[in-house]
Scaffold this active site. Sequence first.
Site, PDB file in Angstrom:
ATOM      1  N   SER A 274       2.626  -2.159   2.718  1.00  0.00           N
ATOM      2  CA  SER A 274       3.809  -2.168   3.588  1.00  0.00           C
ATOM      3  C   SER A 274       3.473  -1.816   5.038  1.00  0.00           C
ATOM      4  O   SER A 274       2.310  -1.741   5.426  1.00  0.00           O
ATOM      5  CB  SER A 274       4.833  -1.170   3.052  1.00  0.00           C
ATOM      6  OG  SER A 274       4.444   0.159   3.364  1.00  0.00           O
ATOM      7  N   HIS A 275       4.531  -1.580   5.813  1.00  0.00           N
ATOM      8  CA  HIS A 275       4.396  -1.032   7.164  1.00  0.00           C
ATOM      9  C   HIS A 275       4.819   0.436   7.195  1.00  0.00           C
ATOM     10  O   HIS A 275       5.170   0.955   8.244  1.00  0.00           O
ATOM     11  CB  HIS A 275       5.225  -1.835   8.168  1.00  0.00           C
ATOM     12  CG  HIS A 275       4.704  -3.232   8.390  1.00  0.00           C
ATOM     13  ND1 HIS A 275       5.355  -4.162   9.172  1.00  0.00           N
ATOM     14  CD2 HIS A 275       3.592  -3.857   7.932  1.00  0.00           C
ATOM     15  CE1 HIS A 275       4.668  -5.299   9.182  1.00  0.00           C
ATOM     16  NE2 HIS A 275       3.601  -5.134   8.428  1.00  0.00           N
ATOM     17  N   GLY A 276       4.844   1.076   6.019  1.00  0.00           N
ATOM     18  CA  GLY A 276       5.105   2.508   5.990  1.00  0.00           C
ATOM     19  C   GLY A 276       6.566   2.880   5.840  1.00  0.00           C
ATOM     20  O   GLY A 276       7.441   2.027   5.680  1.00  0.00           O
TER      21      GLY A 276
END
Length: 441
Positions: A274-276
């Site tokens: 993911s992007h966090g």
Amino acid sequence: MIHSTIFVAVACLASIASAAASPLHGRSLVTRPEIKAWPHSPGTHNSVSPSRSRSRYCTVKPTKNGGDDAGNILKAFHKCNDGGTVVLDANYTIASPLDLTFLKHIDVAITGTVNFATNISYWTDHMFKYAYQDATAFWRFGGKDVNIFGHGVGVLNGNGQPWYDGFAANSSLLRPVLFLLDGLQGGSVTGLNMINPPSWFNLIANSTDIIVSDIKLKVGSTNANPAKNTDGWDTYRSDSIVIQNSVINNGDDCVSFKPNSTNIVVQGLQCNGSHGISVGSLGQYAEEFDVVENVYVYNISMSNASDGARIKVWPGVYTNFQDNLNGGGGSGYVKNVTYDGMSNTNNDWAIELTQCYGQKNLTLCNQYPSNMIISDIVFKNMWGVTSKKYDPKVGTLVCSDASKCVNIQAHNISVTPPSGKTATWVCTNMDNSLLDINCIS
Ligand SMILES: *[C@@H]1O[C@H](CO)[C@@H](O)[C@H](O)[C@H]1NC(C)=O
Ligand SMILES: *[C@@H]1O[C@H](CO)[C@@H](O)[C@H](O)[C@H]1NC(C)=O
Ligand SMILES: *[C@@H]1O[C@H](CO)[C@@H](O)[C@H](O)[C@H]1NC(C)=O
Ligand SMILES: *[C@@H]1O[C@H](CO)[C@@H](O)[C@H](O)[C@H]1NC(C)=O
Ligand SMILES: *[C@@H]1O[C@H](CO)[C@@H](O)[C@H](O)[C@H]1NC(C)=O
Ligand SMILES: *[C@@H]1O[C@H](CO)[C@@H](O)[C@H](O)[C@H]1NC(C)=O
Ligand SMILES: *[C@@H]1O[C@H](CO)[C@@H](O)[C@H](O)[C@H]1NC(C)=O
Ligand SMILES: *[C@@H]1O[C@H](CO)[C@@H](O)[C@H](O)[C@H]1NC(C)=O
Ligand SMILES: *[C@@H]1O[C@H](CO)[C@@H](O)[C@H](O)[C@H]1NC(C)=O
Ligand SMILES: *[C@@H]1O[C@H](CO)[C@@H](O)[C@H](O)[C@H]1NC(C)=O
Ligand SMILES: *[C@@H]1O[C@H](CO)[C@@H](O)[C@H](O)[C@H]1NC(C)=O
């Protein structure tokens, strides 16, 4: 006497054991699971959802040959609203918009599969459309006291591939979110498998007092056209939300707190690719005031991500970032956000705090500091090894002006780069005395 007592005890145990071995049989599949916020909870609401009538089940029969089931599903919701349970235990297709924002005191057992039809030109003209980030949706849930559960077997299939292909050819194509709560006061979403959304998996908007638990998200393109913007959960204009105990395989934010997300707990997630867990982006719309306040992010396992813990706000100047994604100049604040407990495996940045979201020109960014104030932030108890992308740097905390970032703390962080060199951090316009990390600037 003694013999018969033993016999009864054994018979009892046997029936308990057989019930436990097949917990999904019979009634239990249509019965709401017991879900609690654990171990943390926002502590702001305490609504109780009364149990539903044992004699009001509305089971939807799918139409033959994969025809549109939206009409029959809508009828079932009207019939069982206010006290009953809608049961979707077969294979359905939704091929027209389904507005379920009139609900109250209803349970929804989705133990079958709900597929969304892929006629893009049809959906382009008929799906629900929102101003915020051009969000769109096939269906939407709202009202009061609604529990939606899948007991681990229910599936929502966004059939995203034609949308990924369409978006690769036309970056203005609006793609629907897979699951939208719009104005739900009190409720839960549990035990569902969500696959291949055209864009975001979940948007929780205009809602309060919601628990999301035990969800599995998975997305993957079968060709070279990527599945883009597949955020796990976005919260927007919502208060008192728990997202917990779930497994996420996606390619954008695992969870993201959009404007006016307050009293949120996120815990026990395994995020991959993911992007966090992101605050923001915020400050996108110049005329708006964005608030993210009282957020606790706990016990997250983060792998193969661009970022672990992330706070992203737009600069104080208009920025053309991507098609359908531009803005800047908006004001507001981020206050009292804690990231407590995060393992890092192959993430590019363990922590990224930026006030220059979407803007590549740093000179311009510093010339027009963000109108968003970030304060009372704690990053603590983080470990693991980052990816080699920025090695030996493992994190970046960059404020556009020292006055815009107040009381940002980092403690007990033992994240290392894969080379084994001493970890370094980029810290700009920060009070480094509050950061127990190796700031190099
Ligand atoms: C379910 O319905 C979809 C859409 O009509 C169809 O593609 C799929 O094969 C069906 N699955 C099963 C298990 O019947
Ligand atoms: C898709 O929807 C359009 C517009 O509603 C319609 O004209 C067309 O027949 C549909 N295509 C299919 C394959 O159903
Ligand atoms: C791209 O998608 C947008 C939004 O759906 C639509 O208005 C536009 O006509 C499409 N462009 C092309 C070239 O298909
Ligand atoms: C949320 O509520 C606002 C105000 O009523 C409305 O404009 C908006 O369409 C709603 N839903 C979303 C997803 O923004
Ligand atoms: C942390 O989350 C995992 C699920 O990812 C869960 O199994 C575990 O019990 C949680 N631990 C604590 C202390 O909350
Ligand atoms: C995690 O994501 C990567 C892509 O980033 C993928 O190759 C891998 O299979 C995923 N892991 C699991 C357990 O699904
Ligand atoms: C967010 O809340 C603030 C203050 O409560 C309000 O002024 C603002 O209009 C809200 N913004 C949105 C996007 O709802
Ligand atoms: C800060 O947020 C936490 C939840 O993360 C909450 O328990 C606490 O009361 C908040 N503090 C203040 C001063 O509001
Ligand atoms: C991270 O990605 C690698 C390579 O794609 C994959 O083998 C691994 O399983 C992923 N990690 C997790 C926890 O999914
Ligand atoms: C970056 O912004 C500065 C200040 O506005 C400007 O002078 C400069 O030309 C910009 N650089 C680029 C590459 O656009
Ligand atoms: C520091 O973080 C580790 C996890 O990396 C945790 O096990 C330990 O209890 C933390 N120490 C303190 C003092 O909180």
